[in-house]
Design a protein around this motif. Structure first.
Motif, PDB file in Angstrom:
ATOM      1  N   THR A  40      -8.697   3.562  -0.776  1.00 27.61           N
ATOM      2  CA  THR A  40      -7.615   4.055   0.075  1.00 27.61           C
ATOM      3  C   THR A  40      -8.052   5.271   0.880  1.00 27.61           C
ATOM      4  OG1 THR A  40      -5.895   3.210  -1.393  1.00 27.61           O
ATOM      5  CG2 THR A  40      -5.272   5.001   0.091  1.00 27.61           C
ATOM      6  N   LEU A  41      -8.701   6.225   0.225  1.00 25.68           N
ATOM      7  CA  LEU A  41      -9.152   7.424   0.922  1.00 25.68           C
ATOM      8  C   LEU A  41     -10.151   7.064   2.018  1.00 25.68           C
ATOM      9  CD1 LEU A  41      -9.525  10.409   1.462  1.00 25.68           C
ATOM     10  CD2 LEU A  41     -11.022  10.533  -0.545  1.00 25.68           C
ATOM     11  N   ASP A  42     -11.108   6.203   1.712  1.00 28.64           N
ATOM     12  CA  ASP A  42     -12.126   5.839   2.701  1.00 28.64           C
ATOM     13  C   ASP A  42     -11.497   5.135   3.905  1.00 28.64           C
ATOM     14  OD1 ASP A  42     -14.214   6.780   0.997  1.00 28.64           O
ATOM     15  OD2 ASP A  42     -14.042   4.937  -0.151  1.00 28.64           O
ATOM     16  N   THR A  43     -10.489   4.291   3.648  1.00 29.93           N
ATOM     17  CA  THR A  43      -9.817   3.583   4.735  1.00 29.93           C
ATOM     18  C   THR A  43      -9.083   4.556   5.638  1.00 29.93           C
ATOM     19  OG1 THR A  43      -9.537   1.604   3.359  1.00 29.93           O
ATOM     20  CG2 THR A  43      -8.099   1.817   5.279  1.00 29.93           C
ATOM     21  N   HIS A  44      -8.384   5.510   5.041  1.00 33.19           N
ATOM     22  CA  HIS A  44      -7.655   6.505   5.833  1.00 33.19           C
ATOM     23  C   HIS A  44      -8.620   7.427   6.582  1.00 33.19           C
ATOM     24  CE1 HIS A  44      -4.120   5.188   3.617  1.00 33.19           C
ATOM     25  NE2 HIS A  44      -3.381   5.927   4.419  1.00 33.19           N
TER      26      HIS A  44
END
Length: 232
Positions: free
Chosen positions: A192-196
């Motif tokens: 999730t963090l990498d996508t954001h």
């Protein structure tokens, strides 16, 4: 703010934790200096409180490690029973930002911590806008502009973007970012963090020609760097 506390006295540790938690900070308690150092190698903290005498590595040794290996601007507070003038002078000369002799009344502890945090991470929460080069943030409205063009970001993307700009050039651990943006990081998928982060990079055009670049830090997190603009 994320605050690491090195203190091997359980009562004192809980006292510090209670005072700072009630003020809205998140505290991480350590009984041993080695455990704190290992944690700091993986995660970011906004302030560290050190006791002088703990079971394994003394507070002054931990302070020396911090100043040699960590963010130079990290506020470090010594809180200890050692109140000799020579001890205070030695700690301050070694890089401590403040020194408190126990017992410390809660209002004084909170005031000293807040002063250190405000000095290092001063942000005008009431300001209607915050400017970073060509990027203009409106924190209360949740809007961001690049050279007068509004960039559409989701709420989480906006929070992530302004966190990066407010901590320009500062390495931020994944745990720090997840806790700040998503609050309960244990429930968040690892991607999730990498996508954001990827979405913020693309939408805000964080590339050299605009003067900024998001740098991944392997095994740790991310850092937003300000770059020299490319000459055409």
């Amino acid at each position: 703010m994320r605050i690491a506390i090195l203190e091997d006295d359980p009562e004192q540790s809980e006292f510090i934790n209670a005072v700072l938690t009630q003020a809205g900070h998140t505290c991480y308690l350590f009984k041993e200096g080695r455990a704190l150092i290992r944690k700091m190698q993986r995660e970011t903290f906004d302030l560290v409180s050190l006791d002088w005498n703990v079971g394994d590595v003394r507070g002054d040794v931990v302070l020396a490690w911090i100043r040699e290996n960590y963010d130079a601007n990290l506020p470090v507070l010594f809180m200890t029973c050692r109140g000799r003038e020579s001890d205070i002078v030695d700690a301050l000369n070694a890089g401590a930002d403040d020194y408190l002799v126990k017992p410390v009344p809660p209002p004084i502890l909170l005031a000293r911590v807040n002063r250190l945090l405000q000095r290092i991470y001063r942000q005008d929460a009431a300001a209607a806008t915050q400017q970073f080069g060509d990027y203009l943030f409106e924190p209360q409205a949740g809007r961001v502009f690049l050279s007068d063009e509004q960039i559409a970001l989701s709420q989480k993307e906006f929070q992530l973007a302004i966190l990066l700009f407010r901590n320009l050039a500062r390495p931020l651990s994944r745990a720090h970012i997840l806790e700040t943006i998503w609050k309960h990081s244990a429930d968040i998928p690892t991607r999730t963090l990498d996508t954001h982060m990827s979405a913020v990079r693309v939408k805000l055009r964080l590339r050299p020609e605009n003067g900024y670049c998001i740098m991944p830090i392997y095994g740790y997190g991310y850092r937003l760097e300000k770059l020299e603009r490319e000459r055409i």
